[in-house]
Design an enzyme around this catalytic site. Structure first.
Site, mmCIF file in Angstrom:
data_model
loop_
_atom_site.group_PDB
_atom_site.id
_atom_site.type_symbol
_atom_site.label_atom_id
_atom_site.label_comp_id
_atom_site.label_asym_id
_atom_site.label_seq_id
_atom_site.Cartn_x
_atom_site.Cartn_y
_atom_site.Cartn_z
ATOM 1 N N LYS A 115 0.730 -0.937 -0.176
ATOM 2 C CA LYS A 115 0.114 -0.053 -0.159
ATOM 3 C C LYS A 115 0.569 1.307 -0.036
ATOM 4 O O LYS A 115 0.288 2.827 -0.801
ATOM 5 C CB LYS A 115 -1.261 0.040 1.646
ATOM 6 C CG LYS A 115 -1.986 -0.877 1.331
ATOM 7 C CD LYS A 115 -3.098 -0.949 2.338
ATOM 8 C CE LYS A 115 -4.482 -1.859 2.322
ATOM 9 N NZ LYS A 115 -5.241 -1.471 2.437
ATOM 10 N N LYS A 149 -10.466 -3.251 -4.345
ATOM 11 C CA LYS A 149 -10.716 -2.270 -5.126
ATOM 12 C C LYS A 149 -9.680 -1.158 -5.992
ATOM 13 O O LYS A 149 -10.931 -0.075 -6.576
ATOM 14 C CB LYS A 149 -11.449 -1.440 -3.604
ATOM 15 C CG LYS A 149 -10.354 -1.193 -2.747
ATOM 16 C CD LYS A 149 -10.609 -1.485 -1.446
ATOM 17 C CE LYS A 149 -9.469 -1.139 -0.400
ATOM 18 N NZ LYS A 149 -9.391 -1.911 0.640
ATOM 19 N N LYS A 205 -4.753 -10.183 -7.305
ATOM 20 C CA LYS A 205 -6.239 -9.955 -6.294
ATOM 21 C C LYS A 205 -7.431 -9.209 -7.256
ATOM 22 O O LYS A 205 -7.376 -8.407 -7.433
ATOM 23 C CB LYS A 205 -5.889 -10.261 -4.932
ATOM 24 C CG LYS A 205 -6.266 -9.247 -4.373
ATOM 25 C CD LYS A 205 -6.444 -9.348 -2.915
ATOM 26 C CE LYS A 205 -5.837 -7.890 -1.890
ATOM 27 N NZ LYS A 205 -5.346 -7.648 -0.862
#
Ligand code: TYM
Length: 353
Positions: A115, A210, A207
């Protein structure tokens, strides 16, 4: 060893519309666990703000994720449903855990690395300490079982390490306060079903997420029948027909993913899906998959829309849930303060707490 009654806790971030990965990786198990366990399901808004959220959008997303919880089948009478920021114990216990967890443990967290990316120096301190807050979410209720998707496994291991270190560091005080040899349980991750890691429809090595720039990569719980059909039609595949056994899916991540999605939506195993579709081309399998997805997800989207027209009802569910959650977490947090040695004072004439 101290025995803890079984209790389920899990949560999702209100940063986006929930997608098929959230649904199949976690929600399906959340719903099932209501039958057998006392369950607490949280909308983790404090986790959401570890990355900047527009305040107006965040408020809307908290309500939308709550609507999704209810529309999917979480029952606010049986389970406790609330948003994290409304129960103070989460933030308080997270601070204690910031002081228990070691820098070296957090440095190993792969999700932070992903992230934060290259611009690590610019990531928020909250994003770094995120797994400590997650441990606090679970342990504020002494939850024993945590149904999640595969991507949360490392965070759950950290939560166990934190619980263990707290139990060790404060062993004498824990015993002195009558809590036996463990104050916290070591929570068990429950990563089960044929779709614990749903992959992007555009790239079988990534994966479903969002944050993928392409909306074609994921099925959102709010997608209509046409969007669902279009996304499965465009989903990347290989030119081979489906094999008759799961061993034949090795090295075919996109095929494996679609078979896993079908199995999870139908409540079947991958083996039985392959028995049914053995030798089928994707031109046959994909329409069957989108019909199944529309059948399962259509009613959820419709129910979400209906609920979003009644924000008062959603807010009422969250307020009731926060009250019930606080009733469990606040006394545990008070005991944490006693164990750690944080003097609790009561002004004469006023009730404690
Ligand atoms: P979040 O909001 O990213 O995802 C919510 C749940 O959905 C699962 N999931 C997936 N499962 C399968 N395939 C996918 N592609 C996929 N994408 C997401 C996640 O594993 C998760 O179970 N840190 C957590 C939220 C959290 C939490 C907690 C969870 C905060 N505190 C305490 C459990 C207990 C998160 O970001 O999930």
């Amino acid at each position: 060893m101290t025995q803890f009654p079984e209790r389920v806790f899990s949560g999702m971030q209100p940063t986006h519309t929930l997608h098929l990965g959230n649904y199949l990786g976690a929600m399906v198990n959340w719903i099932a666990m209501q039958e057998t366990h006392s369950c607490i399901y949280c909308v983790v808004d404090l986790h959401a703000i570890t990355v900047f959220q527009d305040p107006g959008e965040l408020v809307g997303n908290i309500r939308q994720v709550t609507a999704a919880y209810l529309a999917c089948g979480l029952d606010p009478k049986r389970s406790i449903i609330f948003n994290q920021s409304q129960v103070h114990a989460h933030a308080e216990l997270a601070w204690v855990f910031n002081c228990v967890a070691r820098l070296g443990w957090l440095n190993r967290m792969t999700q932070f690395k992903e992230k934060a990316g290259k611009d690590r120096e610019n990531a928020s301190v909250g994003l770094y300490a995120y797994p400590n807050l997650m441990a606090a979410d679970i342990l504020a209720y002494r939850a024993t079982h945590v149904p999640v998707g595969e991507d949360q496994k490392q965070h759950l291991e950290l939560a166990r390490d934190i619980a263990q270190k707290f139990n060790n560091d404060f062993a004498a005080a824990i015993a002195a306060h009558g809590h036996g040899d463990a104050f916290f349980p070591l929570p068990e991750p429950m990563i089960t079903g044929p779709a614990t890691r749903v992959m992007s429809l555009r790239d079988g090595s990534k994966k479903m997420s969002k944050s993928d720039a392409s909306d074609l990569s994921r099925i959102n719980l709010t997608d209509d029948a046409e969007a669902i059909a279009q996304k499965f039609r465009k989903a990347r595949t290989d030119p081979e027909p489906l094999p008759s056994e799961t061993a034949g899916l090795a090295g075919r991540p996109e095929a494996d993913n679609l078979v896993g999605i079908y199995a999870a939506l139908a409540g079947m195993t991958k083996e039985s899906v392959l028995r049914e579709f053995s030798g089928a081309q994707f031109s046959t399998f994909k329409p069957a998959l989108s019909d199944l997805a529309v059948e399962r997800l259509g009613p959820i989207a419709a129910e979400m829309r209906r609920m979003m027209d009644d924000p008062g009802y959603i807010d009422g569910v969250l307020a009731d849930g926060a009250e019930r959650a606080s009733a469990i977490a606040v006394p545990i947090m008070d005991e944490v303060k006693d164990v750690v040695g944080l003097l609790r004072t009561v002004r004469a004439g006023l009730p404690a707490g």
